[in-house]
Motif scaffolding. Sequence first.
Motif, PDB file in Angstrom:
ATOM      1  N   ASN A  74       0.836  -1.213   0.000  1.00 32.20           N
ATOM      2  CA  ASN A  74       0.000   0.000   0.000  1.00 32.20           C
ATOM      3  C   ASN A  74       0.868   1.259   0.000  1.00 32.20           C
ATOM      4  N   PHE A  75       1.926   1.236   0.760  1.00 26.99           N
ATOM      5  CA  PHE A  75       2.824   2.394   0.823  1.00 26.99           C
ATOM      6  C   PHE A  75       3.442   2.676  -0.545  1.00 26.99           C
ATOM      7  N   VAL A  76       3.897   1.628  -1.226  1.00 33.15           N
ATOM      8  CA  VAL A  76       4.482   1.794  -2.567  1.00 33.15           C
ATOM      9  C   VAL A  76       3.436   2.363  -3.523  1.00 33.15           C
ATOM     10  N   ARG A  77       2.212   1.871  -3.451  1.00 31.31           N
ATOM     11  CA  ARG A  77       1.129   2.382  -4.313  1.00 31.31           C
ATOM     12  C   ARG A  77       0.879   3.867  -4.056  1.00 31.31           C
ATOM     13  N   TYR A  78       0.778   4.215  -2.750  1.00 31.37           N
ATOM     14  CA  TYR A  78       0.504   5.606  -2.403  1.00 31.37           C
ATOM     15  C   TYR A  78       1.670   6.514  -2.793  1.00 31.37           C
ATOM     16  N   ASN A  85       0.330  13.301  -8.149  1.00 34.32           N
ATOM     17  CA  ASN A  85      -0.648  14.179  -7.480  1.00 34.32           C
ATOM     18  C   ASN A  85      -2.065  13.611  -7.495  1.00 34.32           C
ATOM     19  N   ALA A  86      -2.188  12.275  -7.457  1.00 33.65           N
ATOM     20  CA  ALA A  86      -3.507  11.635  -7.461  1.00 33.65           C
ATOM     21  C   ALA A  86      -4.081  11.494  -6.047  1.00 33.65           C
ATOM     22  N   ILE A  87      -3.247  11.661  -5.016  1.00 34.44           N
ATOM     23  CA  ILE A  87      -3.738  11.596  -3.630  1.00 34.44           C
ATOM     24  C   ILE A  87      -3.151  12.758  -2.843  1.00 34.44           C
ATOM     25  N   ALA A  88      -3.778  13.032  -1.726  1.00 30.35           N
ATOM     26  CA  ALA A  88      -3.282  14.092  -0.837  1.00 30.35           C
ATOM     27  C   ALA A  88      -2.058  13.581  -0.076  1.00 30.35           C
ATOM     28  N   PRO A  89      -1.118  14.455   0.253  1.00 32.34           N
ATOM     29  CA  PRO A  89       0.057  14.030   1.011  1.00 32.34           C
ATOM     30  C   PRO A  89      -0.291  13.368   2.348  1.00 32.34           C
ATOM     31  N   VAL A  90      -1.384  13.752   2.950  1.00 28.31           N
ATOM     32  CA  VAL A  90      -1.776  13.156   4.236  1.00 28.31           C
ATOM     33  C   VAL A  90      -2.068  11.662   4.080  1.00 28.31           C
ATOM     34  N   GLN A  94      -0.068   8.819   6.094  1.00 27.35           N
ATOM     35  CA  GLN A  94      -0.766   7.798   6.888  1.00 27.35           C
ATOM     36  C   GLN A  94      -0.295   6.400   6.499  1.00 27.35           C
ATOM     37  N   ALA A  95      -0.089   6.162   5.223  1.00 24.21           N
ATOM     38  CA  ALA A  95       0.400   4.854   4.768  1.00 24.21           C
ATOM     39  C   ALA A  95       1.808   4.594   5.294  1.00 24.21           C
ATOM     40  N   ARG A  96       2.648   5.639   5.300  1.00 26.18           N
ATOM     41  CA  ARG A  96       4.009   5.494   5.823  1.00 26.18           C
ATOM     42  C   ARG A  96       3.963   5.177   7.325  1.00 26.18           C
ATOM     43  N   THR A  98       1.459   3.791   8.995  1.00 23.74           N
ATOM     44  CA  THR A  98       0.886   2.449   9.149  1.00 23.74           C
ATOM     45  C   THR A  98       1.945   1.388   8.903  1.00 23.74           C
ATOM     46  N   LEU A  99       2.772   1.596   7.889  1.00 23.31           N
ATOM     47  CA  LEU A  99       3.849   0.646   7.594  1.00 23.31           C
ATOM     48  C   LEU A  99       4.860   0.607   8.741  1.00 23.31           C
ATOM     49  N   ALA A 100       5.279   1.754   9.207  1.00 18.88           N
ATOM     50  CA  ALA A 100       6.267   1.808  10.294  1.00 18.88           C
ATOM     51  C   ALA A 100       5.722   1.146  11.571  1.00 18.88           C
ATOM     52  N   THR A 101       4.476   1.415  11.865  1.00 20.24           N
ATOM     53  CA  THR A 101       3.855   0.825  13.059  1.00 20.24           C
ATOM     54  C   THR A 101       3.792  -0.696  12.940  1.00 20.24           C
ATOM     55  N   SER A 102       3.382  -1.181  11.781  1.00 16.47           N
ATOM     56  CA  SER A 102       3.276  -2.637  11.616  1.00 16.47           C
ATOM     57  C   SER A 102       4.655  -3.289  11.646  1.00 16.47           C
ATOM     58  N   GLN A 103       5.681  -2.596  11.156  1.00 16.25           N
ATOM     59  CA  GLN A 103       7.044  -3.135  11.233  1.00 16.25           C
ATOM     60  C   GLN A 103       7.515  -3.227  12.686  1.00 16.25           C
ATOM     61  N   GLN A 104       7.216  -2.210  13.467  1.00 21.49           N
ATOM     62  CA  GLN A 104       7.582  -2.236  14.885  1.00 21.49           C
ATOM     63  C   GLN A 104       6.840  -3.348  15.633  1.00 21.49           C
ATOM     64  N   GLN A 105       5.581  -3.525  15.283  1.00 17.76           N
ATOM     65  CA  GLN A 105       4.808  -4.603  15.908  1.00 17.76           C
ATOM     66  C   GLN A 105       5.380  -5.971  15.545  1.00 17.76           C
ATOM     67  N   LEU A 106       5.866  -6.116  14.325  1.00  9.50           N
ATOM     68  CA  LEU A 106       6.492  -7.375  13.909  1.00  9.50           C
ATOM     69  C   LEU A 106       7.758  -7.635  14.718  1.00  9.50           C
ATOM     70  N   VAL A 107       8.589  -6.628  14.856  1.00  6.86           N
ATOM     71  CA  VAL A 107       9.817  -6.782  15.648  1.00  6.86           C
ATOM     72  C   VAL A 107       9.471  -7.163  17.082  1.00  6.86           C
ATOM     73  N   ALA A 108       8.481  -6.494  17.661  1.00  6.89           N
ATOM     74  CA  ALA A 108       8.076  -6.803  19.035  1.00  6.89           C
ATOM     75  C   ALA A 108       7.563  -8.237  19.154  1.00  6.89           C
TER      76      ALA A 108
END
Length: 180
Positions: A74-78, A85-90, A94-96, A98-108
């Motif tokens: 999803n992050f790569v798509r966004y 300029n097909a999506i807003a920077p926000v 949010q995708a970035r 979400t990715l970082a959070t899920s990576q941290q959860q995986l490490v934990a």
Amino acid sequence: SGLVQTVNVREGQRVKRGQVLFTLDPRPFQIALANAKAQLGQVVQTVESTKADYKSMLSAATAQRAQVDLNQRNFVRYAALLKSNAIAPVTYDQARLTLATSQQQLVAAQQTAQTQLAKLNGNPDIAPEQTPQYQQALAAVDEAQRQLDHATVRAPFDGIVAEVDSLQPGTLVISAMSAF
């Protein structure tokens, strides 16, 4: 050590090796043995529970890995959509996040699984009997049994009983062999 329950000999009596001299109240020793056996059973349950927890944590880490993979796609798509300029920077931000959070959860999740594995001496299939906790609890059972066995004091050799008059039911014996 314990309270004398019965005295089976009298002053000056001849005894044979193995003959019962006196008995201590066995109840404290029986209670100690029961507690030691319960602790041994608890160790087995703890090891089995730790093994189950480890397997569950591995499954959670695998599921989290799938979530990271999805969030990465999803992050790569966004990122591509943001460049055109097909999506807003926000949305990209949010995708970035979400990715970082899920990576941290995986490490934990992986670290938690490794902690459980360490409790199993690095072997997820370890038999409870192979753990130090089990060996320690088994030694406590053996010691409690030994003490219970010694609640019946026997003559260590043939001889004549001496200094038995002070030994009466209810007397506290600190060192059973020093009484004879």
